[in-house]
Design a protein around this motif. Structure first.
Motif, mmCIF file in Angstrom:
data_model
loop_
_atom_site.group_PDB
_atom_site.id
_atom_site.type_symbol
_atom_site.label_atom_id
_atom_site.label_comp_id
_atom_site.label_asym_id
_atom_site.label_seq_id
_atom_site.Cartn_x
_atom_site.Cartn_y
_atom_site.Cartn_z
ATOM 1 N N GLU A 1 -12.757 -2.331 -2.380
ATOM 2 C CA GLU A 1 -12.609 -0.956 -2.683
ATOM 3 C C GLU A 1 -12.975 -1.001 -4.300
ATOM 4 O O GLU A 1 -13.454 -0.110 -4.889
ATOM 5 N N ASP B 1 -9.899 -5.545 -0.564
ATOM 6 C CA ASP B 1 -8.961 -4.713 -1.719
ATOM 7 C C ASP B 1 -10.324 -4.917 -2.875
ATOM 8 O O ASP B 1 -10.709 -3.826 -3.569
ATOM 9 N N ASN C 1 1.005 -1.263 0.031
ATOM 10 C CA ASN C 1 -0.295 -0.223 -0.255
ATOM 11 C C ASN C 1 0.784 0.804 0.096
ATOM 12 O O ASN C 1 0.478 2.386 -0.010
ATOM 13 N N THR D 1 -5.064 -2.905 -6.592
ATOM 14 C CA THR D 1 -6.215 -2.597 -6.022
ATOM 15 C C THR D 1 -6.901 -1.314 -6.884
ATOM 16 O O THR D 1 -7.723 -1.212 -7.223
ATOM 17 N N TRP D 2 -5.923 -0.603 -7.002
ATOM 18 C CA TRP D 2 -6.130 1.022 -7.155
ATOM 19 C C TRP D 2 -6.577 0.234 -9.073
ATOM 20 O O TRP D 2 -7.411 1.369 -9.122
ATOM 21 N N LYS E 1 3.000 4.365 -1.656
ATOM 22 C CA LYS E 1 3.655 4.262 -2.981
ATOM 23 C C LYS E 1 4.273 5.320 -2.934
ATOM 24 O O LYS E 1 4.426 5.078 -4.217
ATOM 25 N N SER F 1 -5.072 2.601 -0.757
ATOM 26 C CA SER F 1 -5.259 0.891 -0.841
ATOM 27 C C SER F 1 -3.557 0.825 -2.471
ATOM 28 O O SER F 1 -2.929 1.314 -2.598
ATOM 29 N N LYS G 1 -9.471 -1.744 -9.983
ATOM 30 C CA LYS G 1 -10.576 -0.644 -9.691
ATOM 31 C C LYS G 1 -11.042 0.155 -11.135
ATOM 32 O O LYS G 1 -12.082 0.013 -11.437
ATOM 33 N N PHE H 1 -2.883 10.294 -6.377
ATOM 34 C CA PHE H 1 -3.572 8.990 -6.154
ATOM 35 C C PHE H 1 -2.430 9.048 -5.027
ATOM 36 O O PHE H 1 -1.748 9.002 -4.444
#
Length: 183
Positions: free
Chosen positions: A152, A149, A8, A72-73, A10, A68, A76, A64
């Protein structure tokens, strides 16, 4: 080079969007393409959606927050792009795409992955499940996403995802039992 970090975090990825995009495509390109193909059932649409996913990720990388995982991002984004492309319809059966069935020696990894996806018997049973059930099965087992996830990525509450996953497994078991197959 970015320091190793949790899924998670970044900071695991470059802050420069073009460098991050390159890493995303390397790490998640096949997964996003397979997800788009699963939702749309058409190789060319799946490729278009995959490109769109990475374009959106490029555009929004600096915003971002890292709440998450990147996987997952991106998933999505892929789900929303597929839903935009086909409304809320998901494929009910695997189409036969002649381009996937070619016996070309020079096939890409993505084409081979899509062919395996198309030929997997279990996916035909998964696709026969109601939309909200086969979606959670695919995300859980094929993309290896956890229930949090999936919640999400789909916008459903985590409890709903767990319930759908439980019911999907039961229905899938019933389908396979009728065919004399076992999980």
């Amino acid at each position: 080079m970015a320091r190793p970090a949790g899924p998670n975090d970044k900071s695991r990825y470059p802050s420069e969007p073009s460098l991050a995009l390159e890493q995303f495509m390397t790490e998640y390109g096949t997964s996003i393409l397979r997800t788009a193909y699963f939702y749309l059932g058409d190789r060319h649409l799946a490729e278009d959606v995959s490109q769109e996913v990475f374009l959106r990720a490029f555009r929004h990388w600096t915003s971002f927050r890292g709440d998450s995982s990147v996987k997952t991002w991106l998933t999505k984004i892929a789900i929303h792009a597929c839903r935009d492309k086909q409304g809320l319809k998901m494929m009910k059966e695997q189409p036969t795409d002649p381009l996937l069935m070619e016996n070309s020696v020079l096939r890409s990894v993505e084409e081979e992955a899509l062919e395996r996806l198309d030929q997997t018997t279990i996916l035909k049973y998964i696709a026969a499940l109601p939309v909200h059930y086969h979606e959670v099965i695919y995300l859980y087992y094929y993309l290896d996403l956890g229930t949090r996830d999936i919640a999400e990525a789909t916008g459903a509450p985590e409890g709903t995802v767990r319930g759908r996953l439980h019911r999907a497994r039961a229905l899938l078991g019933e389908y396979l039992a009728k065919e004399g197959l076992a999980l």
